[in-house]
Design an enzyme around this catalytic site. Structure first.
Site, short mmCIF file in Angstrom:
data_model
loop_
_atom_site.label_atom_id
_atom_site.label_comp_id
_atom_site.label_asym_id
_atom_site.label_seq_id
_atom_site.Cartn_x
_atom_site.Cartn_y
_atom_site.Cartn_z
N MET A 1 4.71 -1.12 9.42
CA MET A 1 5.74 -1.97 8.83
C MET A 1 6.85 -2.33 9.81
SD MET A 1 4.55 -2.83 6.12
CE MET A 1 3.43 -2.46 4.78
N GLU B 1 3.94 -15.18 15.95
CA GLU B 1 4.42 -15.67 14.65
C GLU B 1 3.88 -14.76 13.55
OE1 GLU B 1 4.53 -19.84 12.14
OE2 GLU B 1 3.28 -19.70 13.93
N GLY C 1 -1.90 5.28 4.86
CA GLY C 1 -3.01 5.37 5.81
C GLY C 1 -4.40 5.23 5.23
N SER C 2 -4.54 4.57 4.07
CA SER C 2 -5.89 4.47 3.50
C SER C 2 -6.79 3.54 4.33
CB SER C 2 -5.85 4.03 2.03
OG SER C 2 -5.48 2.67 1.92
N HIS D 1 -3.67 -7.76 5.89
CA HIS D 1 -2.56 -8.25 5.08
C HIS D 1 -3.06 -8.45 3.64
CE1 HIS D 1 1.22 -10.31 4.27
NE2 HIS D 1 0.52 -11.20 3.59
N ASN E 1 -4.61 -6.98 12.28
CA ASN E 1 -3.77 -6.53 11.16
C ASN E 1 -4.51 -6.82 9.86
OD1 ASN E 1 -1.42 -5.62 9.79
ND2 ASN E 1 -0.84 -7.75 9.41
C1 GAR Z 1 -2.07 -2.32 2.75
O1 GAR Z 1 -2.16 -2.89 1.47
C2 GAR Z 1 -1.88 -3.40 3.80
O2 GAR Z 1 -2.58 -4.57 3.50
C3 GAR Z 1 -0.40 -3.62 3.73
O3 GAR Z 1 0.15 -2.33 3.59
C4 GAR Z 1 -0.78 -1.50 2.90
C5 GAR Z 1 -1.00 -0.26 3.69
O4 GAR Z 1 -1.79 0.64 2.97
N1 GAR Z 1 0.07 -4.26 4.90
C6 GAR Z 1 1.04 -5.17 4.91
O5 GAR Z 1 1.63 -5.50 3.91
C7 GAR Z 1 1.36 -5.75 6.26
N2 GAR Z 1 2.22 -6.88 6.13
P1 GAR Z 1 -2.48 1.85 3.69
O6 GAR Z 1 -1.36 2.59 4.45
O7 GAR Z 1 -3.03 2.68 2.56
O8 GAR Z 1 -3.53 1.32 4.61
#
Ligand code: GAR
Length: 212
Positions: free
Chosen positions: A101, A154, A23-24, A120, A118
């Site tokens: 996810m 997509e 959750g950052s 990424h 989103n």
């Molecule tokens: C982040 O790095 C985000 O870009 C990635 O998950 C992490 C979540 O971190 N998202 C993906 O890979 C989506 N395909 P967080 O929970 O600390 O925000």
């Protein structure tokens, strides 16, 4: 014929965050909202994981949270319908995926067209999917980074809103590259949300123009 042009609404927005983990990114969006940098409020933090640290942090910050167990729904569409209902009850304008996810069904994407963002951890359209920081190292690319994009059916291919690039260093590991990219994620995600509710994001076909 070209698609209609979409322009994001200039208003005080109501955001729903969907997360599955630490959750950052959610925290950075919430910080920006709390500090008045983004004209919005977080109406709900939702997770598909009951024990997601981000959900606990949201509760500690006094935000409304919700967990729904996907196993209790007959299929993915029914699960997403329930999330859409919860969003509707709270008058949500924008959904921010922040490390969520679970793949959204086309039904969900269509119900919130141009209203789901989103983040990424790669420069899309390169490296969609998972474990993309390691893939960037394995491919030997010199630069990677992160992308905030609208979510379309997509996976990882919706219109790109903002990107930030970082160098990939010779000795990088998945951890060091991920950390360098995450610092940039924390800047561009709140920035994209700010632009959205300032009415400055224009989408035409798959191109986003920032109206400054
Ligand atoms: C982040 O790095 C985000 O870009 C990635 O998950 C992490 C979540 O971190 N998202 C993906 O890979 C989506 N395909 P967080 O929970 O600390 O925000």
């Amino acid at each position: 014929m070209a698609d209609e042009i979409f322009v994001s609404p200039k208003k005080h927005g109501r955001i729903m965050v969907l997360l599955s983990g630490r959750g950052s990114n959610f925290m950075k969006i919430h910080d920006a909202v709390r500090d008045g940098e983004v004209d919005a409020e977080i109406a709900l933090v939702f997770s598909n994981k009951e024990d997601a640290p981000g959900l606990r942090i949201a509760r500690e910050r006094g935000l409304e949270t919700l967990f729904l167990n996907a196993k209790l729904y007959p299929d993915k569409e029914e699960y997403d319908r329930e999330i859409i209902r919860e969003a509707g009850k709270r008058g949500v304008d924008l959904i921010c995926l922040a490390g969520y996810m679970k793949v959204l069904t086309p039904l969900f994407c269509a119900a919130f067209k141009n209203r789901i963002m989103n983040i990424h951890p790669a420069l899309l359209p390169s490296f969609p999917g998972l474990h993309v920081q390691q893939k960037a190292i394995d491919w030997g690319v010199r630069f990677s980074g992160c992308t905030v994009h609208f979510v379309a059916a997509e996976i990882d291919m919706g219109p790109i809103i903002l990107q930030a690039a970082v160098p990939v260093l010779r000795d990088d590991t998945e951890e060091t590259l991920s950390a360098r990219i995450l610092l940039e994620e924390h800047k561009i995600y709140p920035e994209a949300v700010r632009l959205y509710f300032e009415g400055k994001i224009e989408v035409q076909d798959r191109r986003v123009l920032i109206r400054e």
